[in-house]
Design a protein around this motif. Structure first.
Motif, mmCIF file in Angstrom:
data_model
loop_
_atom_site.group_PDB
_atom_site.id
_atom_site.type_symbol
_atom_site.label_atom_id
_atom_site.label_comp_id
_atom_site.label_asym_id
_atom_site.label_seq_id
_atom_site.Cartn_x
_atom_site.Cartn_y
_atom_site.Cartn_z
ATOM 1 N N HIS A 7 0.867 -1.181 0.000
ATOM 2 C CA HIS A 7 0.000 0.000 0.000
ATOM 3 C C HIS A 7 0.903 1.230 0.000
ATOM 4 N N ALA A 8 0.971 1.882 -1.148
ATOM 5 C CA ALA A 8 1.865 3.030 -1.313
ATOM 6 C C ALA A 8 1.097 4.324 -1.051
ATOM 7 N N ALA A 53 6.682 7.807 -3.441
ATOM 8 C CA ALA A 53 5.785 7.680 -2.295
ATOM 9 C C ALA A 53 6.432 8.245 -1.036
ATOM 10 N N VAL A 54 5.596 8.712 -0.104
ATOM 11 C CA VAL A 54 6.117 9.194 1.180
ATOM 12 C C VAL A 54 6.313 8.032 2.144
ATOM 13 N N GLY A 55 5.673 6.907 1.855
ATOM 14 C CA GLY A 55 5.809 5.730 2.706
ATOM 15 C C GLY A 55 4.930 4.614 2.193
ATOM 16 N N ALA A 56 5.037 3.462 2.831
ATOM 17 C CA ALA A 56 4.260 2.302 2.401
ATOM 18 C C ALA A 56 3.980 1.393 3.576
ATOM 19 N N VAL A 57 2.924 0.614 3.450
ATOM 20 C CA VAL A 57 2.600 -0.450 4.391
ATOM 21 C C VAL A 57 2.624 -1.752 3.600
ATOM 22 N N ALA A 168 -1.622 -0.984 -4.011
ATOM 23 C CA ALA A 168 -2.666 0.028 -3.892
ATOM 24 C C ALA A 168 -1.960 1.367 -3.771
ATOM 25 N N PHE A 169 -2.468 2.371 -4.482
ATOM 26 C CA PHE A 169 -1.856 3.701 -4.484
ATOM 27 C C PHE A 169 -2.853 4.670 -3.857
ATOM 28 N N GLN A 234 3.743 7.228 -13.197
ATOM 29 C CA GLN A 234 4.079 8.296 -12.249
ATOM 30 C C GLN A 234 4.141 7.796 -10.804
ATOM 31 N N VAL A 235 3.462 6.684 -10.525
ATOM 32 C CA VAL A 235 3.434 6.178 -9.145
ATOM 33 C C VAL A 235 4.222 4.889 -8.974
ATOM 34 N N LEU A 236 4.583 4.240 -10.102
ATOM 35 C CA LEU A 236 5.316 2.982 -10.037
ATOM 36 C C LEU A 236 6.428 3.002 -11.082
ATOM 37 N N ASP A 237 7.610 2.555 -10.668
ATOM 38 C CA ASP A 237 8.724 2.455 -11.604
ATOM 39 C C ASP A 237 8.487 1.251 -12.512
#
Length: 300
Positions: A7-8, A53-57, A168-169, A234-237
């Motif tokens: 979860h990004a 992302a600022v962080g992830a779970v 999940a973004f 933009q959210v995933l490499d």
């Protein structure tokens, strides 16, 4: 999935809320809490392919399946091995409750279809976003919400090295915590010549009325579809860094879509599903309003 679920978060506010939820989970259920960890280190976020992302779970356990194949197998098995009578292309157009003068032992609901009438002591409504068509009293309680889905062509780097996580973004521009985008990669064909599509859904912030009270899934929502084709890099490499037009975070890149479609979900007012007897209607049952989380809430 070998690496579980990721979860990004792209909103510091939502990430702080998520960290608090993880901490509460670890205190209330240590066994379940041990399956979840928080990631804030920038190097680790890059390894997870979410450098912006600022962080992830991270959940250590995640699964993926084809709902169509699962439901088709269940129906086929029931038709072959049980008394199930499956009537396809037979919509129910109205329901009539038993007459008040009829005794409980013989009272039956009248189910009207274009092919005739069915009488039944018990009727189960499972039309989800379309519940209010047969039960008008649920018009403001369970509402249809149209979701956009895509099967995006996979860049070569993700064919050679498939994703280890589902994603999940959460908290990209304009999103609340419910309007997240989600991603699962299909398996690569054994010969390496097919499969691997990026199944990317969401984009409700760009959709007509954010999808709320939209019950027609005959067409796609063009702004939401364009969002899905352009947002993922933009959210995933996804390996687009070598494309000359790509910005530092994948801006300017559009992934071709092999398929695009919409589907109607049933959202409840309080975010919880309706499962059980319909109040004031003996013999009438309802299962619906899974609010876009059917795979997670069906057994709740």
């Amino acid at each position: 999935m070998p690496g579980g679920g990721c979860h990004a978060y792209f909103s510091q506010k939502y990430f702080e809320e998520a960290k608090l939820e993880v901490e509460n989970l670890k205190q209330s259920d240590s066994n379940m809490g041990d399956t979840v960890r928080v990631v804030e280190d920038k190097e680790q976020l890059s390894i997870l392919k979410i450098p912006a992302a600022v962080g992830a779970v991270i959940q250590s356990r995640a699964a993926k399946l084809s709902p169509y194949k699962l439901v088709s197998w269940i129906l086929e098995d029931l038709v072959k091995n049980s008394r199930l009578n499956l009537q396809t292309s037979t919509p129910v157009v109205s329901l009539t409750p038993p007459k008040a003068s009829t005794s409980n032992s013989t009272s039956k609901w009248t189910v009207q279809t274009p092919r005739g009438i069915i009488l039944a002591h018990h009727v189960l409504i499972t039309t989800n976003g379309y519940t209010s068509y047969l039960l008008p009293q649920f018009r403001s309680i369970i509402v249809p919400v149209r979701g956009e889905m895509s099967a995006l062509q996979t860049p070569n780097p993700l064919i050679q090295h498939p994703l280890n996580h589902t994603y999940a973004f959460i908290g990209t521009v304009g999103q609340d915590r419910i309007q997240d985008d989600y991603l699962v990669q299909r398996p690569i064909s054994p010969n390496g010549r097919g499969g691997g599509e990026l199944m990317f859904g969401g984009g409700r912030t760009k959709a007509l009325h954010e999808g709320v009270n939209v019950d027609n899934d005959d067409t796609i929502d063009d702004p939401a579809a364009e969002y899905l084709r352009t947002k993922l890099p933009q959210v995933l490499d996804v390996g687009t860094s070598g494309i000359p037009s790509a910005g530092p975070h994948g801006e300017g890149v559009e992934l071709p879509a092999k398929k695009e479609w919409t589907g109607i979900m049933g959202f409840s007012r309080d975010g919880h599903p309706w499962v059980g007897a319909v109040p004031g209607s003996p013999g009438l049952w309802l299962s619906g309003a899974y609010t876009g989380s059917g795979k997670r809430l069906w057994s709740a």
